[in-house]
Write an enzyme that holds these catalytic residues in place. Sequence first.
Site, mmCIF file in Angstrom:
data_model
loop_
_atom_site.group_PDB
_atom_site.id
_atom_site.type_symbol
_atom_site.label_atom_id
_atom_site.label_comp_id
_atom_site.label_asym_id
_atom_site.label_seq_id
_atom_site.Cartn_x
_atom_site.Cartn_y
_atom_site.Cartn_z
ATOM 1 N N ASP A 1 0.838 -1.205 0.000
ATOM 2 C CA ASP A 1 0.000 0.000 0.000
ATOM 3 C C ASP A 1 0.869 1.249 0.000
ATOM 4 O O ASP A 1 2.065 1.191 0.292
ATOM 5 C CB ASP A 1 -0.831 0.043 1.293
ATOM 6 C CG ASP A 1 -1.905 -1.012 1.314
ATOM 7 O OD1 ASP A 1 -2.197 -1.582 0.258
ATOM 8 O OD2 ASP A 1 -2.453 -1.246 2.399
ATOM 9 N N MET B 1 -9.379 7.475 9.120
ATOM 10 C CA MET B 1 -9.840 8.049 7.846
ATOM 11 C C MET B 1 -10.915 9.120 8.058
ATOM 12 O O MET B 1 -11.873 9.210 7.294
ATOM 13 C CB MET B 1 -10.407 6.934 6.936
ATOM 14 C CG MET B 1 -9.379 5.901 6.550
ATOM 15 S SD MET B 1 -10.114 4.486 5.714
ATOM 16 C CE MET B 1 -10.727 3.550 7.090
ATOM 17 N N LYS C 1 -3.763 3.294 -2.615
ATOM 18 C CA LYS C 1 -5.125 3.804 -2.819
ATOM 19 C C LYS C 1 -5.206 5.188 -2.251
ATOM 20 O O LYS C 1 -4.658 5.468 -1.202
ATOM 21 C CB LYS C 1 -6.130 2.935 -2.065
ATOM 22 C CG LYS C 1 -6.396 1.645 -2.750
ATOM 23 C CD LYS C 1 -7.386 0.857 -1.944
ATOM 24 C CE LYS C 1 -7.446 -0.546 -2.459
ATOM 25 N NZ LYS C 1 -7.738 -1.514 -1.434
HETATM 26 C C1 LIG Z 1 -7.083 2.338 5.263
HETATM 27 S S1 LIG Z 1 -6.766 2.764 6.923
HETATM 28 C C2 LIG Z 1 -5.556 1.563 7.307
HETATM 29 C C3 LIG Z 1 -5.398 1.327 8.784
HETATM 30 C C4 LIG Z 1 -4.304 0.345 9.099
HETATM 31 N N1 LIG Z 1 -4.625 -0.976 8.599
HETATM 32 C C5 LIG Z 1 -3.985 0.291 10.586
HETATM 33 O O1 LIG Z 1 -4.212 -0.742 11.198
HETATM 34 O O2 LIG Z 1 -3.500 1.283 11.099
HETATM 35 C C6 LIG Z 1 -5.813 4.239 6.719
HETATM 36 C C7 LIG Z 1 -6.012 5.193 7.881
HETATM 37 O O3 LIG Z 1 -5.264 4.756 9.019
HETATM 38 C C8 LIG Z 1 -4.820 5.882 9.753
HETATM 39 N N2 LIG Z 1 -3.350 5.866 9.779
HETATM 40 C C9 LIG Z 1 -2.540 4.992 9.162
HETATM 41 N N3 LIG Z 1 -1.250 5.254 9.444
HETATM 42 C C10 LIG Z 1 -1.248 6.339 10.239
HETATM 43 C C11 LIG Z 1 -0.230 7.108 10.870
HETATM 44 N N4 LIG Z 1 1.064 6.798 10.728
HETATM 45 N N5 LIG Z 1 -0.598 8.168 11.626
HETATM 46 C C12 LIG Z 1 -1.900 8.479 11.792
HETATM 47 N N6 LIG Z 1 -2.904 7.787 11.228
HETATM 48 C C13 LIG Z 1 -2.595 6.736 10.464
HETATM 49 C C14 LIG Z 1 -5.344 7.125 9.027
HETATM 50 O O4 LIG Z 1 -6.594 7.477 9.600
HETATM 51 C C15 LIG Z 1 -5.507 6.599 7.616
HETATM 52 O O5 LIG Z 1 -6.446 7.371 6.890
#
Ligand SMILES: C[S@@+](CC[C@H](N)C(=O)[O-])C[C@H]1O[C@@H](n2cnc3c(N)ncnc32)[C@H](O)[C@@H]1O
Length: 263
Positions: free
Chosen positions: A44, A178, A66
């Site tokens: 990703d 998100m 994405k």
């Molecule tokens: C499609 S989701 C994936 C979540 C991921 N599978 C997890 O367990 O963290 C993507 C969202 O995760 C959050 N996210 C992912 N990485 C992040 C980070 N390093 N800091 C803050 N939010 C994060 C944000 O809200 C982002 O829009």
Amino acid sequence: MKRTSNSTAPSGKVYLVGAGPGDPDLLTLKAAKLLQRADVIVHDGLVSDEILELAPPSARRFSVAKKRSLHSVAQDEINALLINEATKGQLVVRLKGGDPFIFGRGGEEADDCMAAGVEVEVVPGISAALGCAAQARMPLTHRDASSAVSFVAGQCKGLSDQNWSGLAGKGRTLVIYMGVANAEAIVEKLIADGAAPDLPVAVLQNGTRSDFRALRTLLTDLGDLVRRENVQSPALLVVGDVARYGDAEEKFMEFAEIAGVVA
Ligand SMILES: C[S@@+](CC[C@H](N)C(=O)[O-])C[C@H]1O[C@@H](n2cnc3c(N)ncnc32)[C@H](O)[C@@H]1O
């Protein structure tokens, strides 16, 4: 979904691997070892270059990044790619930000692989909520503030279809993934569901990365905060009394005063 099997069963395998929220040191040992053995990596956009560099140069890489309104590769195509490569006997590492089973579509990919007779193993990762909370020194539960945590998606499948009643409020922590682009609508939804407008909120951006930042305010001001601070994805919204914790107290008061929501 129904499993199928046949006499030419594939010898490859798909590993759905959590890459954590950004800091390569937060990879599990298992994830790091698998990266070193990978024939194919399907990753990703949230997976950092530092993590991808752990794989040998011989590993073929496919980015299936994405964006919110722009799906560069459709989910069906990703699933077909995983199945196709594993069926050729390749060791496929499907690398996802955070944990594959938290808003990661890991369940859909696992189902499709298994239905095609492809062996799948899931390697958990540190989800963004845990990485961000640790960096902000903000416990998601605390005996004085919260005994329950919920994770919700602020964008998936339409906000109005989601029932968040009772998830935000006294003694609870609501972590919204998100949610940045829909911050205003989220505030309206939570207040309409009975959440107090003066609930503390934290916005945690770029968790576990060098450009991490934590912003605090009260629920009623969240939409404005996102705008005036130009908050960008990836970021989490944390709603509840725990947003006051860690090194937050001073900053929280400052933001609340700026917002004009406390005397
Ligand atoms: C499609 S989701 C994936 C979540 C991921 N599978 C997890 O367990 O963290 C993507 C969202 O995760 C959050 N996210 C992912 N990485 C992040 C980070 N390093 N800091 C803050 N939010 C994060 C944000 O809200 C982002 O829009």
